[in-house]
Design a protein around this motif. Structure first.
Motif, PDB file in Angstrom:
ATOM      1  N   VAL A   1      53.061  42.774  77.769  1.00 49.62           N
ATOM      2  CA  VAL A   1      52.414  41.904  78.751  1.00 49.62           C
ATOM      3  C   VAL A   1      52.847  40.464  78.507  1.00 49.62           C
ATOM      4  O   VAL A   1      53.125  40.069  77.372  1.00 49.62           O
TER       5      VAL A   1
ATOM      6  N   ALA B   1      51.056  36.951  79.172  1.00 54.22           N
ATOM      7  CA  ALA B   1      49.685  36.562  79.481  1.00 54.22           C
ATOM      8  C   ALA B   1      49.474  35.077  79.287  1.00 54.22           C
ATOM      9  O   ALA B   1      50.106  34.438  78.440  1.00 54.22           O
TER      10      ALA B   1
ATOM     11  N   VAL C   1      46.802  38.285  82.825  1.00 55.40           N
ATOM     12  CA  VAL C   1      48.085  38.969  82.676  1.00 55.40           C
ATOM     13  C   VAL C   1      48.964  38.601  83.868  1.00 55.40           C
ATOM     14  O   VAL C   1      48.623  38.890  85.023  1.00 55.40           O
TER      15      VAL C   1
END
Length: 377
Positions: free
Chosen positions: A30, A32, A42
């Motif tokens: 991810v 983020a 995210v």
């Protein structure tokens, strides 16, 4: 691989988290935005399958074998290149340059976990990852806690508390190869520990008998029946289940040899493969329920993340054994498949900010510690 690095400075809120877990089925990542006092956002996510040759080698390296040092180094380099591919996909998807990201949190692949002997081994090549991406890398999250006498695992409870805290008793259950639970309650210290096997047996038995990577939605398990005497033998024969927290485990203990030895020792009729699968599914659910009931009977609800959250059969078994609402973390705003990768982005930020993310109440260490080591780009 093309990492755009125009002039500029990293955004102090942007982090990448990368995770390849005990199931060894792929890499989740991810990108983020982590702003203090706000829920994580995210910006992009990616999941890459583990190449089969690398998967086989990582699994083989969980056991002693020839030329281990060279093989482990080569596998670590291959894993770092896969991490770099995931990073490139995240940046491209979000339209963000590598120079804007403060750091990557990359856990690596655990191949040995023996805190009782004072060590834990995660295969990783963070220097190579920093070289390939042009982004600082934070890695080696477990060893500082182990050096302080702790288990070095689970690592995610402080993140679970920050993101999923509640005004009543709540458990956050991660179902990867191994299951771990975080127990959250107002006014109480964060607690968390491993509960035992999750997908490690469910996947391994399915691969052996069906040639499939996993039992989708527990459909094969649904064709069998739970064998209560076999289940009770498995639980009674393993002292680890009875240990009090803090505790952690891995493939060092729960591997296919563990299962084979207990099947060989079973004094009942030889079970059908589908009955073993059904009983393994119940083993995961039962040991989770035993752990939560024993440590936090006031838990009202259980939220599940990790690959097991997508197994409808296992989720039904959990609801049956726990006698509580069981839902995926998607219902709390974080997709189940993103939670662990997001946790390592959060842990990377904790390292950069020099926050102590190692919790003695979780791991048994002598004190809270800053977790991780920096590999500058």
């Amino acid at each position: 691989m093309n990492f755009s690095t125009p002039a500029g400075h990293a955004n102090p809120d942007l982090y990448i988290g990368l995770m390849s877990g005990t199931s060894v089925d792929g890499v989740d990542g991810v990108l983020a935005s982590l702003t203090d006092g706000q829920a994580p956002q995210v910006l992009a996510s990616a999941s890459l399958p583990m190449p089969e040759n690398l998967r086989r080698e990582l699994l083989a390296l969980n056991e002693a074998g020839g030329d281990e040092l060279a093989r482990a180094a080569l596998a670590a380099n291959a894993l770092a290149r896969l991490y770099a591919q995931a990073t490139a996909a995240l940046l491209q998807d979000a339209g963000i340059a590598a120079s804007a990201v403060t750091a990557i949190g990359a856990h690596g692949q655990t191949v040995r976990h023996r805190p009782d002997s004072g060590y834990t081994v995660q295969l990783n090549a963070p220097a190579l990852l920093a070289e390939l991406t042009g982004i600082d890398v934070v890695a080696d999250f477990r060893s500082r806690d182990v050096a302080a006498g702790g288990q070095g695992a689970p690592l995610v409870p402080p993140f679970h508390a920050a993101v999923f805290g509640a005004q009543h008793g709540r458990a956050v259950l991660n179902l990867g190869g191994i299951a771990n639970v975080t127990l959250l309650a107002p006014g109480q210290a964060i607690r968390g520990f491993d509960t035992g096997p999750a997908n490690v047996f469910l996947d391994g038995w399915c691969q052996r008998h069906l040639g499939l990577p996993y039992d989708a939605d527990g459909r094969w398990a649904a064709t069998g029946q739970v064998l209560a005497p076999l289940l009770e033998q498995w639980i009674a024969s393993e002292p680890w289940f009875g240990l009090p927290p803090p505790k952690s485990t891995g493939r060092d203990l729960f591997n296919m040899q563990w299962l084979d030895s207990r099947l060989a020792a079973f004094d009942g009729p030889k079970p059908l493969p589908q009955d073993v699968q059904a009983t393994l599914q119940r083993l995961t659910a039962r040991t989770v329920a035993n752990a939560i009931d024993g440590a936090a009977a006031n838990t009202r609800e259980v939220f599940v993340c990790g690959g097991g959250a997508h197994n409808a059969g296992l989720m039904r078994e959990l609801a049956y054994c726990l006698q509580r609402p069981v839902r995926p973390t998607d219902d709390l705003g974080v997709p189940a498949q993103q939670v662990e990768a997001l946790a390592f982005a959060w842990l990377a930020q904790a390292f950069v900010q020099r926050r102590q993310a190692g919790l003695p109440a979780v791991t048994g260490a002598r004190g809270a510690r800053i977790l991780g080591a920096l590999y500058p780009a």
